[in-house]
Write a protein that holds these residues in place. Structure first.
Motif, short mmCIF file in Angstrom:
data_model
loop_
_atom_site.label_atom_id
_atom_site.label_comp_id
_atom_site.label_asym_id
_atom_site.label_seq_id
_atom_site.Cartn_x
_atom_site.Cartn_y
_atom_site.Cartn_z
N GLY A 280 48.01 46.44 36.39
CA GLY A 280 47.86 45.34 37.35
C GLY A 280 47.05 45.70 38.58
O GLY A 280 46.98 44.94 39.55
N VAL A 281 46.40 46.87 38.55
CA VAL A 281 45.49 47.28 39.63
C VAL A 281 44.23 46.40 39.55
O VAL A 281 43.81 46.01 38.46
CB VAL A 281 45.11 48.77 39.45
CG1 VAL A 281 44.01 49.20 40.41
CG2 VAL A 281 46.34 49.66 39.61
N ARG A 282 43.62 46.08 40.71
CA ARG A 282 42.33 45.38 40.70
C ARG A 282 41.27 46.41 40.29
O ARG A 282 41.00 47.35 41.04
CB ARG A 282 41.99 44.80 42.08
CG ARG A 282 42.74 43.53 42.42
CD ARG A 282 42.32 42.97 43.77
NE ARG A 282 42.61 43.91 44.85
CZ ARG A 282 43.80 44.05 45.42
NH1 ARG A 282 44.82 43.31 45.02
NH2 ARG A 282 43.99 44.93 46.39
N THR A 283 40.69 46.24 39.11
CA THR A 283 39.79 47.26 38.58
C THR A 283 38.35 46.79 38.56
O THR A 283 38.06 45.64 38.21
CB THR A 283 40.24 47.68 37.16
OG1 THR A 283 40.61 46.51 36.42
CG2 THR A 283 41.45 48.61 37.21
N ALA B 162 38.32 39.74 31.96
CA ALA B 162 39.13 38.79 32.74
C ALA B 162 39.91 39.53 33.83
O ALA B 162 40.31 38.95 34.83
CB ALA B 162 40.09 38.04 31.82
N LYS B 163 40.13 40.82 33.62
CA LYS B 163 40.91 41.63 34.58
C LYS B 163 40.04 42.62 35.34
O LYS B 163 40.40 43.06 36.43
CB LYS B 163 42.00 42.41 33.84
CG LYS B 163 43.02 41.55 33.13
CD LYS B 163 43.97 42.42 32.30
CE LYS B 163 44.98 41.58 31.53
NZ LYS B 163 45.80 42.40 30.62
N THR B 164 38.93 43.05 34.74
CA THR B 164 38.07 44.08 35.33
C THR B 164 36.67 43.52 35.57
O THR B 164 36.07 42.95 34.66
CB THR B 164 37.98 45.31 34.40
OG1 THR B 164 39.28 45.88 34.27
CG2 THR B 164 37.02 46.36 34.93
N MET B 165 36.16 43.71 36.79
CA MET B 165 34.81 43.24 37.13
C MET B 165 33.80 44.32 36.71
O MET B 165 33.86 45.44 37.19
CB MET B 165 34.74 43.00 38.64
CG MET B 165 33.45 42.40 39.12
SD MET B 165 33.64 41.84 40.85
CE MET B 165 33.50 43.39 41.75
N ILE B 166 32.92 43.97 35.78
CA ILE B 166 31.87 44.89 35.31
C ILE B 166 30.55 44.38 35.86
O ILE B 166 30.18 43.22 35.64
CB ILE B 166 31.81 44.93 33.76
CG1 ILE B 166 33.17 45.31 33.15
CG2 ILE B 166 30.72 45.89 33.28
CD1 ILE B 166 33.25 45.09 31.64
N PHE B 167 29.80 45.24 36.56
CA PHE B 167 28.55 44.78 37.19
C PHE B 167 27.53 45.92 37.25
O PHE B 167 27.86 47.08 37.02
CB PHE B 167 28.84 44.24 38.60
CG PHE B 167 29.34 45.29 39.57
CD1 PHE B 167 28.47 45.90 40.46
CD2 PHE B 167 30.67 45.68 39.57
CE1 PHE B 167 28.92 46.88 41.33
CE2 PHE B 167 31.13 46.65 40.44
CZ PHE B 167 30.26 47.25 41.33
#
Length: 349
Positions: free
Chosen positions: A59-62, A100-105
């Protein structure tokens, strides 16, 4: 390399955070990433990707940056970069990173993040940047002159971590100096202009270094790495080609028998067993028996990941959508942080 005292302190802090993560995961924002210089391999998976998935599921903001600008710190070409980036996204998705949980950029798509370089550069000295061991190691390995981008590499990493208010970064011991310079930049900015950035800590990973098939560090450039995108047949072929020695009895001895021991470590990590136990079991079966065992262990472990990966290979539009969405979200986050920075600096006109 940080000195023993600072390493011990970092380890204690990391242990405290690991305990707190179990009860307060939402207090934490993680940033980590990779340079898209080639295919991700087993070393990446066990060294860092598995840990990213664990933090994501806690549940960490990843957040994961594909550091495309950092490719040109030590090389003169961006050939194959688009292919490498898309393949990296496929590897992430196949390993369980959930967009949906991890921002990949990617760096190059988030100009607001890169703009933080300017105020951040004013907060560090040339000597502090030059002292960074990664900068020295990268320069020596590439044989390049020290470019401005390579010199400021630690500051660019600080932008990656701080633009999304990252406060934990999973690292090995050798990367702690990067965290120290990021923490220093955050502290100096807050002292000079007002509190904008969090305290940053390294989350020390306990995974042992995964050796390549020849006993050296696993690296694409050494040709000793098992890539996540390899087929079972390609994996078998690579393991079969790996150098062992003429001694028939299989023993675990990394100093004297690097090739044999690297294979045993690979099998141990994939099966959760002990290297010595596997060596004893194979005994006089020799390197042929050992290689068969390792091939089976690796292919069994990665079969579900590879199966998922094939689905993404056949759906490049989805892979592109994941990246476009992550880039859009990253730009929004970076824009807000940059607004706060300009506000704190009195630069809103």
């Amino acid at each position: 390399m940080p000195n023993e005292g600072s390493y011990e302190a970092a380890l204690r802090r990391s242990d405290r955070i690991q305990e707190d993560l179990k009860v307060n995961p939402k207090k934490y924002t993680m940033l980590t990433g990779d340079r898209p210089t080639g295919r991700l391999h087993m070393g990446h998976y066990f060294g860092t990707i598995k840990e990213r998935v664990r933090l994501q599921e806690l549940g960490v903001r990843t957040n994961i940056v594909i550091a495309d600008y950092q490719v040109i710190t030590d090389r003169d070409t961006t050939e194959h970069i688009r292919d490498n980036v898309y393949n990296m996204v496929m590897d992430y998705l196949a390993c369980g990173i959930d967009p949906a949980k991890t921002m990949i950029f990617t760096h190059s798509a988030v100009p607001f993040e890169n703009q933080l370089m300017l105020p951040f550069l004013s907060l560090v000295t040339e000597a502090e940047m030059e002292r960074n061991p990664t900068v020295k190691a990268e320069q020596e390995a590439s044989g390049h002159a020290l470019t401005g981008l390579l010199l400021t590499y630690p500051v660019h990493q600080a932008c990656d971590i701080l633009f999304c208010k990252g406060n934990i970064v999973p690292v090995g011991r050798d990367q702690l100096p990067h965290i120290e310079i990021t923490a220093k930049i955050a502290r100096r900015f807050n002292e000079r202009y007002g509190k904008v950035f969090p305290d940053v800590a390294g989350l020390l990973t306990s995974t042992p270094l995964i050796p390549g098939l020849d006993g050296r560090k696993m690296s694409k450039s050494y040709g000793n790495a098992i890539s996540l995108s390899m087929t079972a047949e390609e994996t078998a072929k690579l393991i079969k080609k790996s150098k062992t020695d003429s001694e028939r009895n299989i023993t675990f001895d990394p100093e004297s028998r690097p090739g044999v021991s690297a294979l045993l470590t690979t099998a141990a990590i994939c099966t959760g067993r002990d290297e010595r136990e596997i060596a004893e079991e194979i005994g006089m079966g020799g390197s042929g028996q050992l290689k068969k065992y390792v091939t089976q262990a690796v292919n069994d472990y990665f079969a579900p990941i590879r199966e998922r990966r094939h689905q993404y290979e056949d759906d490049l539009d989805y892979v592109k959508d994941v990246l476009h969405d992550g880039n859009a979200r990253a730009n929004e986050v970076a824009r807000q942080t940059l607004d706060e920075v300009r506000e704190a600096m009195g630069m809103v006109y």
